[in-house]
Enzyme design. Structure first.
Site, PDB file in Angstrom:
ATOM      1  N   ASP A  62       0.838  -1.209   0.000  1.00  0.00           N
ATOM      2  CA  ASP A  62       0.000   0.000   0.000  1.00  0.00           C
ATOM      3  C   ASP A  62       0.867   1.250   0.000  1.00  0.00           C
ATOM      4  OD1 ASP A  62      -2.012   1.856   0.314  1.00  0.00           O
ATOM      5  OD2 ASP A  62      -2.329   1.422   2.441  1.00  0.00           O
ATOM      6  N   ASP A  67      -1.990   6.327  -5.176  1.00  0.00           N
ATOM      7  CA  ASP A  67      -2.258   5.390  -4.085  1.00  0.00           C
ATOM      8  C   ASP A  67      -2.636   4.020  -4.617  1.00  0.00           C
ATOM      9  OD1 ASP A  67      -2.944   4.204  -1.677  1.00  0.00           O
ATOM     10  OD2 ASP A  67      -4.884   5.205  -1.525  1.00  0.00           O
TER      11      ASP A  67
END
Length: 474
Positions: free
Chosen positions: A172, A361
């Site tokens: 992530d 992201d």
């Protein structure tokens, strides 16, 4: 059952949709300068109407963007109402009863067996947890990124503890803490599912510092203790690394429907809730890699290449076109990976959208942009329509090209990624929900750019120089 769910149940459904699963391939011989892991792809859309599926991802992205930008989050009641309106609009009152059980998860009767590799985007809104394993990585010291269903989360396998065991962890770029589940993990009054856990009984090198941590994501939350233990990333050993074990997980992480055993945050460590280095920063500090670089090649299920990889310490030159590479400064002061966005075009025509910044992201599926910007972009897409709830529909047969400019380079988004999921899974030539959705969070110029865009580029971050590199794929 009543026509509306208990608040806690619908909230859980709002926050549900998580990722991950990971490759079992053993690390190959170590390269002297960088290390690569195969990335696995994850998605958990089960028998969900396209617009309900869209709203779940919109809620998650909006909540995540609010946390990233320090803005006030939409209330739980607001998120509840948004999802409930979607369900009522497409399924009527009976949809609230049939779709979710009291935990907000799909009822067992809704789940079917795993689908074959041939299940691609036309089945996205009803896909199961099938895993498409990554190919053996092409770079030294590499692990692959497997695909679970269709293009939502990405994960890789690392080894933790003594004796070392494999843990499947989400990779992530939008957070900065590494954690895995604790041996005594609890969730909703029970255990944390059939995952791999860590503790003193399973690892002789485990040490609990007694310090606590808590992290809330766009979907779900975890809390627990900060520990030290041995971690190996693609053959690179980090003895006594500081990270977290989660003693409490929300259902988004604890459910057996979520195959991940933990999460590795790879933003800058200034964001860390645990107040410690990220694993890539720890590798650089230990001189295991020359710089704290993380590079991502995330694959698309429809391409059937299964070539996702994550590389630590460098860029993998086999994955991108060096002539179409650009490096830009990270303009975020908090530690997210944020770049100034230049021109935004649709079919080559400038939309006039300037002065925007984009948080890049890997943990977000959609692109979440201000409502006015979303309207401007879709005005240039033939057949696009607003659904009057913040989303848009586009033809599933879309050929229009949306492109984003960073630095001197312009990067096109494959139309298949904008035509995110069919409204009707049985009609692949009708309307699809758009992968570009609106959310007025973070100010009029702030975008949250997730995998809808990132599947189309080679994406690399450098915590040492605080820069972002993007390139066209090879």
């Amino acid at each position: 059952m009543q026509l509306s769910l208990p608040f806690s149940a619908v909230l859980a459904s709002v926050l549900f949709m998580m990722f991950v699963q990971v490759a079992d391939s053993a690390p190959v011989k170590r390269a002297p300068k960088f290390v690569t892991l195969p990335l696995k792809r994850v998605e958990q859309a089960r028998n969900v109407h396209g617009q309900i599926y869209l709203q779940q991802h919109m809620n998650r992205g909006i909540r995540r963007l609010a946390r990233m930008t320090g803005c006030e989050e939409p209330s739980r009641r607001d998120l509840h109402s948004r999802l409930e309106r979607r369900i009522l609009s497409v399924e009527g009152p009976e949809g609230l009863e049939k779709r979710f059980n009291r935990f907000g998860l799909p009822a067992p009767s809704q789940s079917s067996g795993a689908k074959s590799l041939a299940d691609t985007k036309e089945n996205k809104a009803g896909a199961d947890d099938n895993i498409t394993e990554a190919n053996q990585p092409t770079a030294p010291n590499s692990l692959g990124l497997d695909i679970e269903a269709v293009d939502v989360g990405y994960s890789a396998t690392v080894q933790v503890g003594n004796p070392p065991r494999d843990f499947l962890v989400t990779m992530d770029s939008g957070s900065a803490d590494f954690w895995v589940g604790s041996d005594n993990c609890a969730s909703n009054g029970g255990g944390c599912g059939s995952h791999v856990f860590l503790g003193p009984e399973s690892s002789s090198s485990f040490n609990d510092t007694g310090n606590e941590f808590k992290i809330t994501y766009g979907s779900g939350s975890v809390s627990g203790n900060i520990v030290t233990d041995d971690v190996t990333i693609a053959g690179l050993a980090l003895p006594g690394l500081t990270f977290g074990v989660a003693t409490t997980e929300s259902v988004d992480f604890s459910s057996n429907n979520s195959p991940n055993d933990g999460l590795m945050g790879l933003a800058r460590s200034s964001l860390s809730e645990q107040k410690t280095l990220t694993p890539v920063e720890a590798l650089a500090a230990a001189n295991k890699i020359p710089e704290a670089i993380v590079s991502y090649k995330i694959s698309r299920l429809e391409d059937f290449k299964n070539d996702g990889e994550i590389t630590f310490g460098a860029l993998d030159p086999t994955k991108f076109d060096n002539s179409a590479l650009v490096t830009v400064p990270n303009v975020d002061k908090d530690g997210f990976w944020t770049a100034d966005l230049g021109a935004v075009t649709v079919n080559g025509a400038d939309t006039g959208l300037t002065g925007r910044t984009a948080i890049l992201d890997t943990g977000t599926t959609l692109m979440i942009v201000p409502a006015a910007d979303a309207t401007t972009i879709h005005a240039g897409i033939k057949g696009a329509k607003s659904d009057n709830q913040g989303g848009f529909t586009v033809p599933c047969t879309l050929t229009d090209k949306v492109a984003l400019q960073f630095g001197s380079q312009t990067f096109e988004i494959d139309p298949r990624d904008i035509a995110f999921a069919p409204i009707n899974p049985n009609d692949q030539k009708g309307d699809c929900v758009s992968g570009i959705a609106s959310g007025n969070i973070g100010g009029p110029n702030q975008w949250l750019v997730g995998d809808v865009f990132l599947k189309n580029v080679y994406f690399s971050t450098d915590a040492t120089k605080n820069t972002i590199t993007l390139a066209k794929l090879a």
